[in-house]
Design a protein around this motif. Sequence first.
Motif, PDB file in Angstrom:
ATOM      1  N   MET A 136       0.836  -1.203   0.000  1.00 39.50           N
ATOM      2  CA  MET A 136       0.000   0.000   0.000  1.00 39.50           C
ATOM      3  C   MET A 136       0.875   1.259   0.000  1.00 39.50           C
ATOM      4  SD  MET A 136      -2.863   1.046   2.770  1.00 39.50           S
ATOM      5  CE  MET A 136      -1.725   1.731   3.951  1.00 39.50           C
ATOM      6  N   PHE A 137       1.972   1.200   0.733  1.00 40.08           N
ATOM      7  CA  PHE A 137       2.940   2.312   0.721  1.00 40.08           C
ATOM      8  C   PHE A 137       3.414   2.565  -0.708  1.00 40.08           C
ATOM      9  CE2 PHE A 137       7.465   3.541   0.768  1.00 40.08           C
ATOM     10  CZ  PHE A 137       7.389   4.749   1.459  1.00 40.08           C
ATOM     11  N   ARG A 178      -1.083  16.428   0.026  1.00 44.06           N
ATOM     12  CA  ARG A 178      -2.175  17.341  -0.341  1.00 44.06           C
ATOM     13  C   ARG A 178      -3.245  16.680  -1.193  1.00 44.06           C
ATOM     14  NH1 ARG A 178      -0.848  22.569   1.318  1.00 44.06           N
ATOM     15  NH2 ARG A 178       1.092  22.347   2.478  1.00 44.06           N
ATOM     16  N   ILE A 179      -2.893  15.598  -1.882  1.00 42.91           N
ATOM     17  CA  ILE A 179      -3.851  15.050  -2.845  1.00 42.91           C
ATOM     18  C   ILE A 179      -4.206  13.598  -2.507  1.00 42.91           C
ATOM     19  CG2 ILE A 179      -4.278  14.568  -5.290  1.00 42.91           C
ATOM     20  CD1 ILE A 179      -2.062  16.818  -5.780  1.00 42.91           C
ATOM     21  N   LEU A 180      -3.202  12.706  -2.538  1.00 41.93           N
ATOM     22  CA  LEU A 180      -3.512  11.278  -2.432  1.00 41.93           C
ATOM     23  C   LEU A 180      -4.042  10.891  -1.051  1.00 41.93           C
ATOM     24  CD1 LEU A 180      -0.413   9.949  -4.392  1.00 41.93           C
ATOM     25  CD2 LEU A 180      -2.771   9.967  -5.192  1.00 41.93           C
ATOM     26  N   LEU A 181      -3.364  11.351   0.006  1.00 42.91           N
ATOM     27  CA  LEU A 181      -3.760  10.924   1.352  1.00 42.91           C
ATOM     28  C   LEU A 181      -5.134  11.466   1.758  1.00 42.91           C
ATOM     29  CD1 LEU A 181      -3.020   9.312   3.860  1.00 42.91           C
ATOM     30  CD2 LEU A 181      -1.786  11.307   4.718  1.00 42.91           C
ATOM     31  N   PRO A 182      -5.380  12.779   1.614  1.00 42.09           N
ATOM     32  CA  PRO A 182      -6.703  13.265   2.040  1.00 42.09           C
ATOM     33  C   PRO A 182      -7.865  12.592   1.307  1.00 42.09           C
ATOM     34  CG  PRO A 182      -5.226  15.113   1.595  1.00 42.09           C
ATOM     35  CD  PRO A 182      -4.508  13.880   1.162  1.00 42.09           C
ATOM     36  N   PHE A 224      -6.384   0.063   1.834  1.00 42.56           N
ATOM     37  CA  PHE A 224      -5.651  -0.395   0.654  1.00 42.56           C
ATOM     38  C   PHE A 224      -6.444  -0.099  -0.631  1.00 42.56           C
ATOM     39  CE2 PHE A 224      -4.153  -3.672  -2.257  1.00 42.56           C
ATOM     40  CZ  PHE A 224      -2.831  -3.919  -1.894  1.00 42.56           C
ATOM     41  N   ILE A 225      -7.732  -0.395  -0.593  1.00 38.33           N
ATOM     42  CA  ILE A 225      -8.554  -0.279  -1.806  1.00 38.33           C
ATOM     43  C   ILE A 225      -8.722   1.182  -2.217  1.00 38.33           C
ATOM     44  CG2 ILE A 225     -10.838  -0.756  -2.762  1.00 38.33           C
ATOM     45  CD1 ILE A 225     -10.817  -3.168  -0.700  1.00 38.33           C
ATOM     46  N   ALA A 226      -8.758   2.079  -1.222  1.00 34.23           N
ATOM     47  CA  ALA A 226      -8.906   3.505  -1.545  1.00 34.23           C
ATOM     48  C   ALA A 226      -7.734   3.982  -2.397  1.00 34.23           C
ATOM     49  CB  ALA A 226      -8.998   4.311  -0.251  1.00 34.23           C
ATOM     50  N   ILE A 227      -6.510   3.726  -1.956  1.00 32.10           N
ATOM     51  CA  ILE A 227      -5.346   4.243  -2.701  1.00 32.10           C
ATOM     52  C   ILE A 227      -5.104   3.411  -3.958  1.00 32.10           C
ATOM     53  CG2 ILE A 227      -3.697   2.985  -1.221  1.00 32.10           C
ATOM     54  CD1 ILE A 227      -3.097   6.317  -3.090  1.00 32.10           C
ATOM     55  N   ASN A 233      -3.363   2.336  -9.214  1.00 38.08           N
ATOM     56  CA  ASN A 233      -2.477   1.175  -9.065  1.00 38.08           C
ATOM     57  C   ASN A 233      -3.195  -0.088  -9.484  1.00 38.08           C
ATOM     58  OD1 ASN A 233      -0.084   2.307  -7.402  1.00 38.08           O
ATOM     59  ND2 ASN A 233      -1.894   3.147  -6.439  1.00 38.08           N
ATOM     60  N   GLY A 234      -4.300  -0.371  -8.787  1.00 37.13           N
ATOM     61  CA  GLY A 234      -5.170  -1.457  -9.209  1.00 37.13           C
ATOM     62  C   GLY A 234      -4.953  -2.793  -8.548  1.00 37.13           C
TER      63      GLY A 234
END
Lengths: 564, 186
Positions: A136-137, A178-182, A224-227, A233-234
């Motif tokens: 996930m990282f 600013r984008i991926l985590l929030p 995991f599924i969110a990111i 990534n998929g």
Amino acid sequence: MNTEIIGIIVTFILAIGISIPLGKYIAKVYAGQSTFLDKVMNPLEKLFYKSSKINPEEGMDWKQHLVALLTINAVWFVMGFVLLLTQGALPFNPDNNPSMSPDLAFNTIISFLVNCNLQHYAGETGVTYLTQIWLMFLQFVSAATGMAAAITVFEAFKNKTTTLLGNFYVYFVKSITRILLPISIIVAAILIFQGTPMTFEGKDSITTIEGQQIEVSRGPAAAFIAIKHLGTNGGGFFGTNSAHPFENPTYLTNMTEMIAQLIIPLAMVFAFGYYINRKRFSWMMFGVMTLGFLCLAVPNVMMEANGNPNIAAMGVDNSIGAMEGKEVRIGAAASGFWSIVTTVISTGSVNSMHDSSMPLSGMNQLLAMMINCFYGGVGVGILNFFVFIVLAVFISGLMVGRTPELFGKKIEAKEMKIAMVIALIHPFLILSSTALGTAFPDMTRDTLNNPSFHGFSEILYEYTSSAANNGSGFEGLGDNTPWWNFSTGIILLMGRFLPIIGPVALAGFLAQKRYVPESAGTLATDTTTFGTIVLTVILIVAALAFFPVLTLGPIADFFTTTSL
Amino acid sequence: MKTNLLPSIILTTVLLVLLCGAYPLLMWGIAKVSPNSGEGFTVETTNGKNYVNIGQTFNSDKYFWSRPSAVEYNAAGSGASNKATTNAEYLAEVEKRIEDFMIKNPEVKKEDIPVDLITASGSGLDPNISVQAAKIQIARIAKSRGIEVSRLEQLVAEQTQQPLLGILGPQKINVLELNIALDALK
């Protein structure tokens, strides 16, 4: 109109509706303007830079950008390889899953590093909770790598003449904070409340109503599924990805996951326009990409909803469509639509099994990956598209007898050479590896799940997915063999880093050039005419190169269907 | 390369704390206040706890059957057939499923059998069937349980889940919930 079709239209409109303001926000983030997350994230980012001894004010030229990018990727490669080889002995392994074999670990670490997530293992048995979290990282940082590379191109056209294209680490860190985590937090929360597990407990043992003892795999899946979607990534937490009822429990989660994978690639198109202050140019790109996307998606929805004629011929009620490999809660139409969303965007997550798609749906999925720039993966999609823009500018410049210029920068022999090499490397990787895979049938024949033309399509799909860094598969393929692990691993690396190095170098060269003010003689690049030329170039270079091989696979498969 | 190596390692370490520590913990905390603490939605049955979203095998004539599954509904893993639409072996298997279904459900006409009942799902764990798939099983269940057909028709209607907001996506029925409600009929 039926509810399955309305569901798709609403999903797509919502995605576009979100991506326009998001694009404006993304442009502000990279331009260093103030945004609403400043209070929380400014101190955190400062702490990151300070502890890592990074000077965020320091500008980098294109070479320094690439060195920083490749170095940090090399660090992740080494760390990940060691973790996957030793996971069986490490903590957070409640199900006692074993360590990976070296060839599988090699393939897995590369495929997550390059934002592909090909996954020659099944999530339930092949990894532990520790390595899931580590993967996930990589989903975060590989997406951020692609975005940081794309911003160098933005920067090259923002300034009149410069060698410095901003700081790689700053773009990289901001992409995450600013984008991926929030947005991941929002998406994961929706999934949790819809029934996706987020627990560190291992498998659960239950007794079914008819008295069967079974085990149910769980885990920290929602985060995991969110990111996995947001970062295009998929890679699935469970073996069957978003077809699994825990990964994608309801129609609402299906819409959420589809929107999550669409918004950043779409928003980057709009962000480009805001960043260099050419909004009309963004709309031209959006128009070309959307037209291309719909030409692939609409037929797929229709073919999947119409169902398999071979089964219709048996005399049953075929009205809900081609349901082999599909889930009832999602339906054939939304599965067909997703199959193109995930292949144009290089996500590679699946909510239905592409191996069981209709033959020409399979062809469109392949074409989406072969073209690889209708929206495209986060960051890299716009880089691929940029190469085609450079080609289109050059060709149309020749046609009208003017010096080709893009945003006041002359395009000359050196730039053209880079653009051509990058445009041709993708067909080269796919066709040569497929040829090799077919030339050594001892290595591949026994891994196929279907006979005849469709079996050939399975080989073609695997290598196309690798070169496009997509990660979906015709999953019947028994791909956990040394041949597949090594050969796709190498294609993955080339398919990732060459299309990043090329455009970043291109941006570097263009940025250094003298700015020629636009005049009445300048070719307008934000018009329908130019959009048509870009689309034509894409069709000629990308699509036509592949028609012979598509004839051997899905098209031949299609004619097998109709003869029955 | 050298000037970037140390910053890369340290930046990776601090990001690990954020992305592999803080983020999953935050989501785990949110899960704790969600229904069933983020462990998947469950339902109590006569045999204890079951998962609503994970399909099950039903073989008995007195229960509604689920779809065919490539992994026999063993949720330790998941999987699909991955058969091509043109694969002759696969098509023969589908023919056989139709025949088997007709033998056990002699009241049903072939043209009424919906395609979801004779094809395997993507996950192998599909908890749902189409409304038509439930309807054509009513005659068999009525006979084996001695319940009136109209009563079962009413039950299927009650258990039918409408599209999201009434307009988005397909109609469906959860087989496990339907069978629990069926057992509760007396």
